[in-house]
Design an enzyme around this catalytic site. Structure first.
Site, short mmCIF file in Angstrom:
data_model
loop_
_atom_site.label_atom_id
_atom_site.label_comp_id
_atom_site.label_asym_id
_atom_site.label_seq_id
_atom_site.Cartn_x
_atom_site.Cartn_y
_atom_site.Cartn_z
N GLU A 75 33.54 40.90 35.92
CA GLU A 75 34.22 41.87 35.05
C GLU A 75 34.05 41.48 33.58
O GLU A 75 34.27 40.34 33.20
CB GLU A 75 35.70 41.94 35.40
CG GLU A 75 36.51 42.89 34.54
CD GLU A 75 38.00 42.85 34.85
OE1 GLU A 75 38.72 43.73 34.36
OE2 GLU A 75 38.44 41.93 35.59
N LYS A 126 36.70 51.96 35.39
CA LYS A 126 37.94 51.61 36.09
C LYS A 126 38.97 52.72 35.95
O LYS A 126 39.21 53.23 34.86
CB LYS A 126 38.50 50.29 35.55
CG LYS A 126 39.68 49.76 36.36
CD LYS A 126 40.16 48.41 35.86
CE LYS A 126 41.28 47.87 36.75
NZ LYS A 126 41.81 46.59 36.26
N CYS A 132 38.72 44.46 39.62
CA CYS A 132 39.90 43.61 39.56
C CYS A 132 41.04 44.14 40.43
O CYS A 132 40.94 44.18 41.65
CB CYS A 132 40.33 43.42 38.11
SG CYS A 132 41.49 42.05 37.86
#
Length: 512
Positions: free
Chosen positions: A267, A335, A387
């Site tokens: 990430e 995301k 995540c």
């Protein structure tokens, strides 16, 4: 004073609730003592027997405070290290979070004792699992949700793991509540019948673990490499560190080109806006394509919106074999589920000036779409999650496609140091592989970087806090689990039936 009279004291029950709640943390990684889940839930239910609704709510709150106070205290590491606030304020914020989450367990216990006050089979076997499912849903939904420490995850290596591909992790939660309630009833009533039923219910799903819901595709086995850069969080967003970070990742990657079909960086491995790194990205893309490898990396992207303002995204892009890289390429993932205070700040005009904790680097992200197409790299189809998103079972399942070769999650758990938080995160990621019967590739900045097999097993991993590369052969799978086909709908139908039956039977009992 004998034990029976002592246990009737509310203060004693509140203290025991704290202890039973804290015991539940042992069920999760890195401890992995899965029976602790049953003991903890059994204690919660037994302590709320023969209590008034407010007393039960207090017991449920204390139990939750014991669980969350011990199980998510890793939040303190990031607040204390990067928050820039006095120690007492840091502690207060962690206590506040634990107390907030405990409201849901308090709500569960209070409503349970209000609607089903009698210690009966009806309460423990029918009402309890249905009500628990509802309150856990609320905990995972209200204020963007925080579905951490769901006890179903404790079974990733336990006897009930076979239920996950069938109905998902929440079905394991449901069954654990039923079994623990029956055990509590057997203990309190000193009756062997609930014990027998609990043992039978617990044993029934065990054979499911031997069902293989997938078909391996050995002819499509590839070599995958995941680069763990181990960049300290304190330096990660330092502009002066950017060039060194790029060198670290490039130097680790160069020897892999032409050998590994897929190379993965974690990430925001590239700690700069994508538009600023066009020369680097295009040069890297060309080198990868020349040698027949593909690379997937986290990066930050900023796009001008219709209001002539920039939306910033936590993004995954692909480089290498195939079509040349382009900034306009749709082969990317943005995301969707953002973490409050870490990736966006509620009431930011008020909170940001108060303390560094409310003004962390890269805490003004915009959401990507809920449903996004899979990433395609070197002919490999990847269902991606960044995540925190990997703990959202239904969202990962909604983005999953029948032609998905692998699940991919990239993360940066450097915020939480050497705490238990990254291990809990890793445990939940393993459950996604089990639910959907696909290998999961997990690339992180400082651990835990690993390859998870389609049955949730750890196939390969490298140590935390080490600058290393995990290289291994991974075989994709095909096939759809029942959970991949239906999601949580069967469980919600079961919850509705149990809830309706519990209310109906309770009304009949009150009329007698």
């Amino acid at each position: 004073m004998d034990f029976a009279s002592l246990i009737e004291r509310q203060r004693i029950r509140l203290l025991l609730a704290l202890l039973f709640g804290a015991c539940g943390t042992l069920a999760f990684s890195p401890y992995d003592v899965w029976p602790a889940a049953i003991i903890s839930l059994m204690g919660l239910q037994a302590l709320t027997f023969n209590r008034r609704p407010l007393q039960s709510a207090a017991i449920g709150f204390c139990w939750g405070f014991g669980l969350f106070g011990s199980g998510i205290n890793w939040v303190y590491v990031s607040i204390a290290t990067f928050g820039g606030m006095p120690g007492p304020v840091n502690i207060f914020l962690v206590v506040l979070l634990a107390a907030y989450l405990s409201l849901y367990t308090g709500l569960f216990a209070g409503v349970l004792s209000r609607l089903w006050p009698k210690t009966t089979w009806l309460r423990v076997a029918i009402a309890t699992p249905a009500l628990w499912q509802v309150t856990e849903f609320l905990r995972g939904w209200v204020l963007t949700g925080f579905p951490w420490l769901q006890f179903g995850y404790s079974q990733i290596d336990g006897p009930l793991k076979g239920l996950a591909p069938l109905m998902g992790v929440e079905a394991i939660n449901f069954l654990l509540m039923m079994v623990s309630g029956l055990l509590a009833l057997a203990l309190v009533k000193r009756n062997w019948r609930p014990l027998v039923v609990a043992v039978v219910l617990f044993a029934l799903p065990f054979p499911l673990r031997y069902i293989q819901w997938f078909t391996p595709q050995p002819e499509k086995t590839i070599q995958v490499s995941m680069v763990q850069g181990d960049i300290p969080q304190s330096l990660k967003w330092d502009e002066g560190q950017l060039l060194n970070t790029l060198k670290i990742y490039y130097n680790a990657t160069a020897p892999l080109m032409g050998k590994s079909s897929l190379i993965i960086w974690p990430e925001s491995a590239i700690t700069d806006l994508e538009i600023n790194q066009q020369p680097f990205l295009k040069a890297l893309d060309g080198e990868l394509r020349d040698k027949g490898s593909s690379l997937v990396t986290g990066i930050v992207d900023a796009r001008l919106n219709k209001q002539n303002r920039y939306d910033t995204y936590n993004t995954i892009i692909t480089l290498g074999k195939g079509a040349p890289y382009s900034y306009e390429s749709a082969d990317r993932y943005n995301k969707n589920h953002l973490v409050p205070f870490g990736e966006f700040v509620p009431l930011e005009s008020i909170l940001r000036p108060l303390a560094p904790f409310f003004d962390l680097p890269m805490s003004s992200f915009s959401r990507g779409p809920y449903i996004q197409p899979p990433l395609s790299a070197n002919g490999i189809e990847l269902t991606a999650a960044i995540c925190y998103e990997i703990i959202l079972a239904e969202q990962v399942r909604d983005n999953f496609r029948p032609d998905t070769d692998y699940l991919l999650t990239i993360s940066n758990d450097a915020w939480f140091g050497k705490s238990i938080g990254p291990w809990q995160h890793f445990q939940m990621a393993r459950m996604r592989a089990l639910e959907l019967a696909r290998p999961l590739l997990r690339s992180t900045n400082n651990g835990i970087t690993a390859v998870i097999g389609p049955q949730g097993e750890i196939q390969a991993m490298i140590p935390q806090f080490a600058r290393e590369v995990l290289t291994t052969n991974v075989t994709p799978t095909t096939g759809l689990t029942p959970y991949a086909r239906t999601g949580n709908w069967p469980l919600w139908v079961l919850t509705a039936l149990f809830g309706f039956a519990a209310v109906l039977m309770s009304l009949r009992q009150r009329r007698k």
